[in-house]
Design a protein around this motif. Structure first.
Motif, short mmCIF file in Angstrom:
data_model
loop_
_atom_site.label_atom_id
_atom_site.label_comp_id
_atom_site.label_asym_id
_atom_site.label_seq_id
_atom_site.Cartn_x
_atom_site.Cartn_y
_atom_site.Cartn_z
N THR A 13 0.86 -1.18 0.00
CA THR A 13 0.00 0.00 0.00
C THR A 13 0.89 1.23 0.00
O THR A 13 1.78 1.34 0.84
CB THR A 13 -0.90 0.03 1.26
N GLU A 14 0.65 2.13 -0.94
CA GLU A 14 1.36 3.41 -0.98
C GLU A 14 0.37 4.48 -0.55
O GLU A 14 -0.74 4.55 -1.09
CB GLU A 14 1.84 3.71 -2.40
N PRO A 17 0.94 -15.24 11.25
CA PRO A 17 1.03 -13.78 11.17
C PRO A 17 2.07 -13.34 10.13
O PRO A 17 3.04 -14.03 9.85
CB PRO A 17 1.47 -13.38 12.58
N GLU A 18 1.83 -12.16 9.59
CA GLU A 18 2.72 -11.58 8.59
C GLU A 18 3.66 -10.57 9.25
O GLU A 18 3.47 -10.18 10.40
CB GLU A 18 1.88 -10.86 7.52
N VAL A 19 4.64 -10.13 8.47
CA VAL A 19 5.51 -9.02 8.86
C VAL A 19 5.12 -7.84 7.99
O VAL A 19 5.03 -7.96 6.76
CB VAL A 19 7.00 -9.37 8.64
N GLU A 20 4.86 -6.70 8.62
CA GLU A 20 4.55 -5.48 7.90
C GLU A 20 5.77 -4.58 7.96
O GLU A 20 6.21 -4.18 9.04
CB GLU A 20 3.36 -4.77 8.55
N LEU A 21 6.34 -4.27 6.80
CA LEU A 21 7.43 -3.30 6.72
C LEU A 21 6.80 -1.94 6.45
O LEU A 21 6.06 -1.78 5.49
CB LEU A 21 8.40 -3.64 5.60
N THR A 22 7.08 -0.98 7.31
CA THR A 22 6.57 0.38 7.13
C THR A 22 7.74 1.27 6.77
O THR A 22 8.70 1.40 7.54
CB THR A 22 5.89 0.89 8.41
N TYR A 23 7.65 1.86 5.57
CA TYR A 23 8.68 2.77 5.10
C TYR A 23 8.09 4.18 5.06
O TYR A 23 7.19 4.47 4.28
CB TYR A 23 9.17 2.36 3.71
N GLY A 38 -0.18 10.31 3.61
CA GLY A 38 0.56 9.99 4.83
C GLY A 38 2.05 9.85 4.61
O GLY A 38 2.81 9.74 5.56
N ARG A 39 2.48 9.83 3.33
CA ARG A 39 3.88 9.73 2.93
C ARG A 39 4.55 8.47 3.50
O ARG A 39 5.58 8.53 4.14
CB ARG A 39 4.64 11.00 3.32
N TYR A 40 3.91 7.32 3.24
CA TYR A 40 4.48 6.05 3.69
C TYR A 40 4.07 4.92 2.74
O TYR A 40 3.11 5.06 1.97
CB TYR A 40 4.07 5.71 5.12
N THR A 41 4.83 3.84 2.82
CA THR A 41 4.54 2.61 2.08
C THR A 41 4.49 1.47 3.08
O THR A 41 5.36 1.37 3.95
CB THR A 41 5.65 2.32 1.04
N LEU A 42 3.49 0.61 2.95
CA LEU A 42 3.38 -0.60 3.75
C LEU A 42 3.58 -1.80 2.83
O LEU A 42 2.95 -1.88 1.78
CB LEU A 42 2.00 -0.72 4.40
N VAL A 43 4.46 -2.71 3.25
CA VAL A 43 4.69 -3.94 2.49
C VAL A 43 4.49 -5.11 3.45
O VAL A 43 5.15 -5.18 4.49
CB VAL A 43 6.11 -3.99 1.89
#
Length: 146
Positions: free
Chosen positions: A32-33, A59-65, A37-42
């Motif tokens: 999600t871009e 469960p997953e891992v969410e990387l927040t950039y 909010g100026r962020y990306t979730l992977v």
């Protein structure tokens, strides 16, 4: 209740994806871009999870950039644990009755945040569709950070 994901903030999304995907072997399942909010979730998962139904997956891992540079101190790069709950209002009421501050109230009937006694942020998400906005939650302000 169902454990959903663990969020980790990352400084370099490409380097993190190389680590988590190329080296560790996780696979990207959605991204999600958010320009406002100026962020990306992977979101990443183990390959065997892709063979499972959504309800059976680990469960997953969410990387927040965050697009704007930030130096994460004091464990700020670790974001939160996330759980789906059957009734977000009832869950938040249990926390409040026990003296736990609801840092981000479920104003939308869908999402709230509380903190553990050790300061770990816990995201609560309504299972299924969001509940209709209701008081006292709808007008309750945020408290502290989550």
């Amino acid at each position: 209740m169902r454990y959903l994901h663990t969020m980790v903030r990352v400084k370099d999304l490409d380097a993190s994806l190389r680590f988590y995907c190329d080296l560790l072997g996780l696979q990207e399942v959605r991204r999600t871009e958010n320009e406002a909010g100026r962020y990306t979730l992977v979101f990443l998962t183990a390959p065997r999870n892709l063979e499972q139904s959504a309800a059976e997956r680990a469960p997953e891992v969410e990387l927040t950039y965050n697009w704007d540079a930030e130096d994460y101190q004091g464990g700020r790069n670790f974001g939160h644990l996330a759980y789906k709950v059957d009734d977000i209002y009832a869950a938040c009421q249990r926390f409040m009755d026990a003296g736990v501050v609801v840092n981000r109230p479920p104003r939308d009937g869908n999402m709230a945040f509380v903190r553990s006694p050790d300061g770990i942020s816990i995201e609560l998400l309504q299972e299924g569709r969001p509940l209709a906005p209701a008081e006292p939650w709808a007008s309750m302000p945020n408290t502290g950070s989550w």
